[in-house]
Design a protein around this motif. Structure first.
Motif, mmCIF file in Angstrom:
data_model
loop_
_atom_site.group_PDB
_atom_site.id
_atom_site.type_symbol
_atom_site.label_atom_id
_atom_site.label_comp_id
_atom_site.label_asym_id
_atom_site.label_seq_id
_atom_site.Cartn_x
_atom_site.Cartn_y
_atom_site.Cartn_z
ATOM 1 N N ALA A 99 0.824 -1.211 0.000
ATOM 2 C CA ALA A 99 0.000 0.000 0.000
ATOM 3 C C ALA A 99 0.854 1.256 0.000
ATOM 4 O O ALA A 99 0.526 2.249 -0.661
ATOM 5 N N LYS A 100 1.955 1.233 0.723
ATOM 6 C CA LYS A 100 2.851 2.390 0.718
ATOM 7 C C LYS A 100 3.400 2.626 -0.688
ATOM 8 O O LYS A 100 3.489 3.771 -1.157
ATOM 9 N N ALA A 101 3.785 1.556 -1.342
ATOM 10 C CA ALA A 101 4.285 1.695 -2.709
ATOM 11 C C ALA A 101 3.190 2.225 -3.630
ATOM 12 O O ALA A 101 3.451 3.050 -4.516
ATOM 13 N N ALA A 102 1.958 1.770 -3.422
ATOM 14 C CA ALA A 102 0.851 2.241 -4.249
ATOM 15 C C ALA A 102 0.619 3.733 -4.058
ATOM 16 O O ALA A 102 0.329 4.461 -5.018
ATOM 17 N N VAL A 103 0.732 4.200 -2.826
ATOM 18 C CA VAL A 103 0.568 5.633 -2.562
ATOM 19 C C VAL A 103 1.607 6.435 -3.342
ATOM 20 O O VAL A 103 1.293 7.425 -4.015
ATOM 21 N N ARG A 104 2.854 6.014 -3.268
ATOM 22 C CA ARG A 104 3.915 6.749 -3.959
ATOM 23 C C ARG A 104 3.690 6.727 -5.473
ATOM 24 O O ARG A 104 3.911 7.725 -6.163
ATOM 25 N N LEU A 105 3.253 5.589 -6.004
ATOM 26 C CA LEU A 105 2.996 5.494 -7.436
ATOM 27 C C LEU A 105 1.838 6.393 -7.856
ATOM 28 O O LEU A 105 1.929 7.127 -8.856
ATOM 29 N N LEU A 106 0.750 6.332 -7.125
ATOM 30 C CA LEU A 106 -0.423 7.128 -7.475
ATOM 31 C C LEU A 106 -0.105 8.614 -7.407
ATOM 32 O O LEU A 106 -0.511 9.397 -8.276
ATOM 33 N N GLU A 107 0.623 9.015 -6.388
ATOM 34 C CA GLU A 107 0.991 10.431 -6.277
ATOM 35 C C GLU A 107 1.938 10.846 -7.404
ATOM 36 O O GLU A 107 1.842 11.949 -7.951
ATOM 37 N N ALA A 108 2.848 9.955 -7.765
ATOM 38 C CA ALA A 108 3.764 10.257 -8.867
ATOM 39 C C ALA A 108 3.032 10.410 -10.182
ATOM 40 O O ALA A 108 3.509 11.095 -11.096
ATOM 41 N N ALA B 292 6.954 0.289 -8.239
ATOM 42 C CA ALA B 292 7.705 1.304 -7.499
ATOM 43 C C ALA B 292 9.201 1.104 -7.677
ATOM 44 O O ALA B 292 9.966 2.067 -7.805
ATOM 45 N N GLU B 293 9.623 -0.146 -7.700
ATOM 46 C CA GLU B 293 11.045 -0.435 -7.926
ATOM 47 C C GLU B 293 11.482 0.065 -9.295
ATOM 48 O O GLU B 293 12.573 0.637 -9.450
ATOM 49 N N VAL B 294 10.627 -0.115 -10.284
ATOM 50 C CA VAL B 294 10.985 0.276 -11.644
ATOM 51 C C VAL B 294 10.927 1.790 -11.831
ATOM 52 O O VAL B 294 11.841 2.397 -12.400
ATOM 53 N N LEU B 295 9.852 2.408 -11.342
ATOM 54 C CA LEU B 295 9.597 3.807 -11.658
ATOM 55 C C LEU B 295 10.133 4.795 -10.637
ATOM 56 O O LEU B 295 10.390 5.953 -10.978
ATOM 57 N N LEU B 296 10.288 4.375 -9.396
ATOM 58 C CA LEU B 296 10.603 5.338 -8.338
ATOM 59 C C LEU B 296 11.891 5.044 -7.608
ATOM 60 O O LEU B 296 12.191 5.675 -6.600
ATOM 61 N N ARG B 297 12.681 4.116 -8.087
ATOM 62 C CA ARG B 297 13.834 3.711 -7.296
ATOM 63 C C ARG B 297 14.917 4.776 -7.243
ATOM 64 O O ARG B 297 15.846 4.691 -6.433
ATOM 65 N N ASP B 298 14.823 5.802 -8.130
ATOM 66 C CA ASP B 298 15.823 6.867 -8.080
ATOM 67 C C ASP B 298 15.347 8.038 -7.237
ATOM 68 O O ASP B 298 15.954 9.100 -7.229
ATOM 69 N N ARG B 299 14.241 7.850 -6.495
ATOM 70 C CA ARG B 299 13.722 8.929 -5.670
ATOM 71 C C ARG B 299 13.512 8.438 -4.248
ATOM 72 O O ARG B 299 13.069 7.325 -4.021
ATOM 73 N N ALA B 300 13.797 9.256 -3.312
ATOM 74 C CA ALA B 300 13.562 8.911 -1.915
ATOM 75 C C ALA B 300 12.073 8.989 -1.634
ATOM 76 O O ALA B 300 11.333 9.711 -2.281
ATOM 77 N N GLU B 301 11.654 8.226 -0.636
ATOM 78 C CA GLU B 301 10.257 8.269 -0.222
ATOM 79 C C GLU B 301 9.893 9.691 0.179
ATOM 80 O O GLU B 301 10.622 10.400 0.879
ATOM 81 N N GLY B 302 8.748 10.137 -0.264
ATOM 82 C CA GLY B 302 8.317 11.488 0.027
ATOM 83 C C GLY B 302 8.714 12.459 -1.059
ATOM 84 O O GLY B 302 8.254 13.598 -1.089
ATOM 85 N N GLN B 303 9.591 12.063 -1.993
ATOM 86 C CA GLN B 303 9.990 12.915 -3.102
ATOM 87 C C GLN B 303 9.861 12.141 -4.413
ATOM 88 O O GLN B 303 10.845 11.882 -5.104
ATOM 89 N N PRO B 304 8.669 11.751 -4.751
ATOM 90 C CA PRO B 304 8.510 10.903 -5.922
ATOM 91 C C PRO B 304 8.658 11.662 -7.227
ATOM 92 O O PRO B 304 8.386 12.849 -7.315
#
Length: 964
Positions: A726-735, A938-950
């Motif tokens: 769910a945490k990963a989903a939040v970061r993806l949806l916000e991104a 999230a691993e594919v799309l957000l791994r270059d960003r820290a949590e909270g800075q998607p």
């Protein structure tokens, strides 16, 4: 009873007289019902032979059964039924182009074992994934491939048979020298051979002149195989005898090379009769198969969605089609043969299907015909009863016109016409009214007229499915009384006691006798579920199964995991459906909702919903089971698992106050065993560990975002056990430009109460959820579900459980999967994820209700190479695999497909499984650590960003990466 006692004592196998087993075997795929006295499931061929000997001593009638998919009623009778399909499934030997097999081996299973030799069985009925070789011999099966390889009679070389009187022998083609040797030895075998030769000699001219000279003559006994020019072939004379003469113990059959390459040409005509007119010219091109299908079948394919628009779009323009398959040693050769046909026809719309996968999908549309036409929307239910007559192929077009006229004259409209047109065989299901005497009388008049029509064309009443009870009484119209007398004499030679499947072919039951629906008028119970596909009637739902038996397949798809583990008829979707129908009837099973036999039959149902998606008529056993459990345990003490796992959302909420303490207590060696025992959990299962912090607690501290609103559904499993998804989903949806909202109060879909049949509680829980979300739903806010089983409740179970609740219906419309919401906003490859490989285990509910296509396309879009497993159910299925008494079956199901596939995955391959049950099962049997789709994305799309800075991605019209 003494018969049961002696069978139990002397037969190495399972001998049953329980109500559940008798109910399951009371039906095949026909309109008929007869309850057997005893069911015998022998472990060996010799044990089956012993069962026959015991029955002979007691004077008990018998019949054999394979896949039980017969459409004419030959697989149901009173007396003793011997089911060969569970244990007698051995491939004994393969030598050059022939195989020696036991009668219970499934056709697809046999072909799979022959695949490395590039050999196959020639005939291939549409039920190839469930029919058995013994059943194919008994029925003289054909299928589409008979165009190239003939009927089953053309493949049989020798048979080992057993007469009711106890004579066991091998039979086959018989030279004059062999005949003399057999007669010289004397005994019962000599008597039979002498009688057969005398019968042939006395009626030689009659046999040569009264049999229709067409490729699809399946009706009647194969007396023509005894003719001198046919080698006095006793084995082939017995093929198609429907267990009325002998019991087949082993068979030696001819094999054929597998065509290395195939191609499909499709021809479109103005109507189906015009397609019939063209058959003779098409078959001159020597194709492997020529199948016909009409606009009614294609209309149903769209309405029932058993084929997608892309597949149906491959059809050329027309209202009647011929699908013509060619083979070749190379793909070019196969294509050239198809192209030659296309180039040789004028004024016809054509298509050459070049993609083998697309060809197979289109072919499956034709194979799905029987199930697709059973329950046409907004039209009366259809039935077999006149479904496979055959005429000379060169006269097919005229016959189709006359037959359609006959249908219309009786008021039977909208009947789809399709079938094996290359050999003049026409399939249909007709809206017969078999529920009342007047409708049955009309049905009888129709089949008599239809039989006369076929006979006038020089055709056969059956071109594939046999005579059974549906056509036995009508055979004199086709053959005449003289041949019928010869049939009776032929039966007396083999079965003078008349105990072999009595009432079929010779001295048959009437076509309007033993009709199932005529006596099925149960009182309609009040139910929790609405059963919208069945006119809001549970009694109709319980009778929905038409017996095709696809649930008995042993590979591919999901349905039916418990059958694949046990090979038990009562543990198949079909068997359970028949048992529920008998429960509603109240005769064989008289205890109604309180029946222990029904409860036991449903106990191993995993509620995977595989049947809802894969059953050709969409039997939904998960829903039926939940409904049954709600009535069975009403005002009664329930199993412990219903209180522990059924009320899991409540216990999880309480555990959230001190999750670490709860984990310590539930995993302490001695205490853990006590807790499992008290909760009805199998001692070998490890209890899931609660997360240190729930997702909903984590989300409360998250700063608000901006964007389009979306509700992320915090299901019990993700919220309490696997919040990382769910945490990963939040970061993806916000991104991707969404503003994520989570319900401010604890809500639940009611899944665990539904699966344990606590439907009153489930309704209250679900109604509260829909009401709480109603303001957002009315504003069009989507609700994203991460746990497929919970999303299935929101999209499917909820509206059927609370059909009158507008908020629940609105929730079903708004409920979306993560992939459905993200696809238009996710960026295309190439991305940092390019090169990642994954294998995906789709959750059964997702597979059955909305599929994995959106997930697959999304993963491919962002650069993940994904292989979607076709390994079947994981075997855990929510509470099922945890419950005491289910562990062995659960593990066995996993070992059938999922666990081996995961263990064999290459190093570095991600294991993708959205279902909490699937991930839990994978972890319990392998070293893998599977992830949720949200985590992988999230691993594919957000791994270059820290949590909270998607990273933020644009809208559907702007998909390039935009730096914040």
């Amino acid at each position: 009873m003494s018969l049961y006692r002696d069978l139990s004592a002397r037969v190495d196998g399972e001998v049953r007289i329980d109500e559940g087993s008798l109910a399951a075997y009371s039906h095949d795929s026909s309109n008929y019902r007869q309850t057997p006295a005893v069911v015998v499931v022998p472990r060996t061929v010799d044990a089956g032979a012993e069962a026959v000997r015991v029955c002979h001593e007691h004077g008990a009638p018998i019949h054999s059964r394979g896949g039980g998919t017969s459409l004419a009623g030959q697989c149901v009778n009173s007396g003793v039924v011997i089911d060969w399909s569970k244990y007698c499934t051995r491939l004994l030997s393969v030598e050059e182009d022939r195989a020696l097999v036991e009668p219970g081996i499934c056709l697809d299973d046999l072909n799979a074992r022959l695949a490395d030799r590039r050999l196959m069985v020639g005939p291939k009925p549409a039920t190839h994934d469930t029919c058995t070789i013994g059943g194919m011999i008994g029925n003289n099966s054909c299928g589409a491939s008979a165009q190239a390889y003939g009927k089953m009679v053309d493949s049989v070389i020798r048979l080992e048979v057993l007469t009711y009187g106890g004579l066991r022998m091998w039979v086959g083609e018989t030279s004059d020298e062999e005949y003399d040797r057999i007669v010289a030895l004397g005994g019962r075998r000599g008597e039979i051979y002498q009688a057969l030769r005398a019968l042939r000699g006395e009626h030689l001219a009659l046999i040569r002149t009264r049999y229709p000279d067409i490729p699809r003559r399946v009706s009647g006994y194969n007396l023509d195989s005894l003719l001198p020019e046919n080698g006095f072939d006793v084995a082939r004379a017995l093929v198609g005898s429907e267990s009325t003469l002998v019991t087949v113990l082993r068979a030696e059959i001819r094999l054929f090379p597998v065509p290395p390459y195939q191609s499909l040409a499709v021809l479109g005509y103005d109507d189906i009769a015009a397609a019939g007119d063209a058959v003779a010219a098409v078959t001159a091109h020597r194709p492997l198969a020529v199948e016909g299908l009409d606009h009614e079948l294609m209309k149903l394919a769209r309405e029932e969605r058993f084929a997608d628009e892309q597949t149906l779009g491959e059809l050329p323009e027309g209202s009647g089609w011929l699908m013509v398959r060619f083979g070749g040693d190379t793909q070019r050769q196969a294509d050239e043969r198809a192209r030659a046909l296309i180039d040789g026809v004028d004024g016809v719309h054509t298509a050459l299907i070049g993609d083998p996968a697309e060809e197979e999908r289109l072919w499956k549309v034709r194979e799905a015909g029987l199930g697709a036409t059973a329950y046409p929307p907004d039209n009366p239910d259809t039935h077999e009863g006149w479904e496979d007559a055959a005429v000379p192929p060169e006269r097919l077009g005229d016959y189709l016109r006359d037959f359609r006229g006959l249908l219309h004259s009786f008021g039977y409209r909208n009947s789809s016409l399709y079938g094996h047109f290359g050999q003049g065989c026409v399939h249909t299901r007709t809206p017969f009214d078999l529920d009342d005497p007047q409708g049955v009388a009309t049905y009888r008049r129709f089949v008599e007229e239809a039989a006369r029509l076929v006979a006038s064309y020089g055709g056969s009443l059956s071109g594939e499915h046999g005579d059974g009870q549906a056509r036995g009484e009508l055979l004199p119209i086709m053959f005449g009384d003289e041949i019928m007398d010869v049939f009776a004499e032929f039966k007396r030679i083999w079965d003078p006691d008349r105990k072999m499947n009595p009432g079929k072919i010779v001295d048959p039951y009437r076509v309007d006798e033993n009709l199932d629906h005529l006596t099925y008028h149960p009182e309609e119970p009040r139910t929790h579920f609405d059963f919208p596909r069945d006119g809001h009637r549970f009694a109709h739902a319980a009778a929905r199964c038409v017996g095709i038996g696809k649930c008995r397949s042993t590979s591919g798809g999901v349905m039916c995991p418990s059958y694949r583990a046990t090979r038990e008829e009562r543990h198949s979707t079909r068997g359970r459906a028949r048992i529920l129908m008998e429960m509603m009837r109240g005769e064989t099973i008289a205890d109604g909702w309180r029946s222990g036999d029904v409860r036991d039959a449903l106990d191993l149902c995993l509620a995977c919903k595989g049947c809802r998606g894969e059953c050709p008529v969409h039997v939904d056993m998960a829903t039926y089971k939940a409904e049954f459990l709600s009535h069975h345990y009403r005002w009664r003490l329930r199993p412990a698992a219903h209180y522990s796992m059924g009320w899991l959302p409540l216990w999880a909420m309480l555990a959230s106050a001190a999750p670490q303490l709860v984990n310590t207590l539930t995993h302490a060696p001695g205490l853990s065993r006590m807790i499992k025992a008290a909760g009805g959990v199998d001692g070998r299962r490890e209890l899931p560990r609660f997360a240190p912090e729930r997702f909903t607690d984590w989300f409360k501290g998250r700063p608000p975002a901006t964007g389009d609103p979306v509700v992320l559904w915090p299901d019990t499993f993700t919220d309490n056990f696997r919040p990382e998804a769910a945490k990963a989903a939040v970061r993806l949806l916000e991104a991707c430009g969404f503003r994520v909202e989570v319900p401010p109060v604890p809500l639940c879909c009611g899944l665990t109460w539904i699966s344990t049949g606590q439907l009153g509680v489930a309704q209250r829980v679900l109604r509260r959820t829909a009401d709480a979300l109603a303001p957002r739903l009315r504003r069009g806010v989507p609700v994203v579900g991460l746990e497929p089983s919970c999303l299935a409740v929101l999209r499917s179970d909820g509206p059927e459980l609370l059909s009158g609740d507008l908020n629940v219906r609105l929730l079903a419309e708004r409920a979306k999967s993560l992939s459905e919401v993200l696809f238009d906003r996710a960026p295309p490859a190439p991305l940092p994820g390019t090169g990642i490989r994954a294998i995906a285990q789709p959750h059964c509910h997702q597979h059955s209700l909305w599929g994995f296509d959106a997930d697959r396309r999304l993963l491919e879009r962002v650069g993940v190479q994904v292989e979607v497993l076709d390994a079947g159910c994981c075997g855990l299925a929510g509470n099922f695999g945890f419950e005491r008494g289910h562990h062995e079956i659960s593990a066995q199901i996993a070992e059938l497909g999922l666990w081996p596939a995961v263990r064999q995955a290459g190093e570095g391959t991600r294991i993708l499984a959205d279902g909490f049950s699937c991930r839990t099962q994978i972890e319990s049997g392998t070293a893998a650590r599977p992830v949720h789709l949200a985590e992988l994305l999230a691993e594919v799309l957000l791994r270059d960003r820290a949590e909270g800075q998607p990273t933020r991605y644009g809208s559907a019209s702007r998909r390039r990466m935009v730096r914040p």
